[in-house]
Design an enzyme around this catalytic site. Structure first.
Site, short mmCIF file in Angstrom:
data_model
loop_
_atom_site.label_atom_id
_atom_site.label_comp_id
_atom_site.label_asym_id
_atom_site.label_seq_id
_atom_site.Cartn_x
_atom_site.Cartn_y
_atom_site.Cartn_z
N HIS A 99 17.28 47.22 10.97
CA HIS A 99 18.57 46.52 10.98
C HIS A 99 18.51 45.17 10.28
O HIS A 99 19.55 44.57 9.99
CB HIS A 99 19.10 46.37 12.42
CG HIS A 99 18.54 45.21 13.17
ND1 HIS A 99 17.50 45.33 14.06
CD2 HIS A 99 18.89 43.90 13.18
CE1 HIS A 99 17.24 44.14 14.58
NE2 HIS A 99 18.07 43.26 14.07
N ASP A 147 14.87 51.95 14.67
CA ASP A 147 14.99 50.62 14.06
C ASP A 147 13.64 50.16 13.53
O ASP A 147 12.98 49.28 14.10
CB ASP A 147 15.54 49.64 15.10
CG ASP A 147 15.96 48.31 14.49
OD1 ASP A 147 16.07 48.24 13.25
OD2 ASP A 147 16.18 47.35 15.26
N SER A 243 13.99 39.25 15.32
CA SER A 243 14.07 40.67 15.00
C SER A 243 13.03 41.07 13.96
O SER A 243 12.76 40.34 13.00
CB SER A 243 15.45 41.02 14.45
OG SER A 243 16.41 41.05 15.45
#
Length: 285
Positions: A99, A147, A243
């Protein structure tokens, strides 16, 4: 293929650990992805297919890392600012969260970094020449399922005590290591929800959360390719900007990649947990 750099004593210790456990080598499969890992099964009794909103990028309450303490950690820079983290797989490849990768984005990888506000002698900068998203990743269906992504660098990193690949075990042992109960997360993300980002690399040890507790904590779908970690009381968590960074488990002094920072609801909220990509699902790589 993940090579075993001669400069990395960690990888030699990893092979010794596997030998004692009856497994001699690790991550020597030539395939990029595990084609048998298309499982979209939802944990336990969760029935919603709700998606988190785009604001949930997913280290609050962490500590300053020492230079070289997490030598596999990299920073991903966009055209204007840093936006995500990642981990060194080998001299030419980085693993991060899918992502993080926006269409048309130009990415610079910075390895050996400690303080992002200073130019450091230990840092190495590389451009990304190829991006490989997991073949089952579909952001329009669920931005955080499968992801995980690979980034190929334009030239190899020079490995040293500040720039070292993370160890990756086979699927069975990666899953076993995750269940040891606690792992370390690191990154330069926000120090508190909606707050400023960190200048110095932060790290935090987070406990694994059982599935039932995780499901009760959220209305969003939790698939079997995800796991939850964090503190019920809140106050400590990964956050925006972290992330793609690593969740690692230490085994007899050697660190293994067991998760990738993926998403969460706000940061460090009471009763909420960080959600991570379960690396054991993707190690036939």
């Amino acid at each position: 293929r993940v090579s075993i750099p001669s400069v990395s004593k960690e990888h030699n210790r990893a092979n010794a650990i596997f030998s004692r456990m009856g497994y001699v080598n690790f991550t020597d499969d030539e395939t990029i992805w595990d084609d048998n890992d298309d499982d979209e099964t939802i944990w336990d009794n969760s029935t919603e297919s709700t998606k988190p909103s785009d604001e949930f990028f997913r280290v609050v309450g962490g500590e300053d890392a020492k230079p070289g303490q997490f030598p596999w950690q990299v920073l991903l820079n966009g055209e204007t600012e840093a936006f995500c983290g990642g981990s060194i797989v080998n001299e030419k490849w980085i693993v991060t969260a899918a992502h993080c990768i926006l269409p048309g984005i130009k990415i610079e990888v910075v390895a050996g970094k400690h303080n992002i506000e200073k130019k450091e002698d230990t840092e190495q900068r590389r451009n990304v020449t190829q991006i490989i998203l997991h073949h089952s990743y579909n952001a329009s269906f669920n931005k955080y399922s499968h992801d995980i992504a690979l980034l190929e660098l334009d030239k190899p990193l020079s490995l040293n005590s500040y720039v070292t690949p993370i160890c990756i075990a086979n699927r069975e042992y990666t899953n076993i290591f995750l269940k040891f109960g606690a792992g370390y997360v690191s990154g330069w993300g926000k120090l508190f929800s909606q707050g400023r980002t960190a200048s110095i690399l932060q790290y935090l040890r987070v406990p694994l959360v059982d599935r039932a507790t995780c499901l009760r904590s959220t209305k969003f779908t939790i698939y079997n390719n995800m796991f939850c970690a964090g503190f019920h009381e809140g106050g400590r968590d990964s956050c925006q900007g972290d992330s793609g960074g690593p969740h690692v488990t230490e085994v007899e002094g050697t660190n293994f990649l067991t998760g990738i920072i993926s998403w969460g609801e706000e940061c460090a909220m009471k009763g909420k947990y960080g959600i991570y990509t379960k690396v054991s699902r993707y190690v036939n790589w």
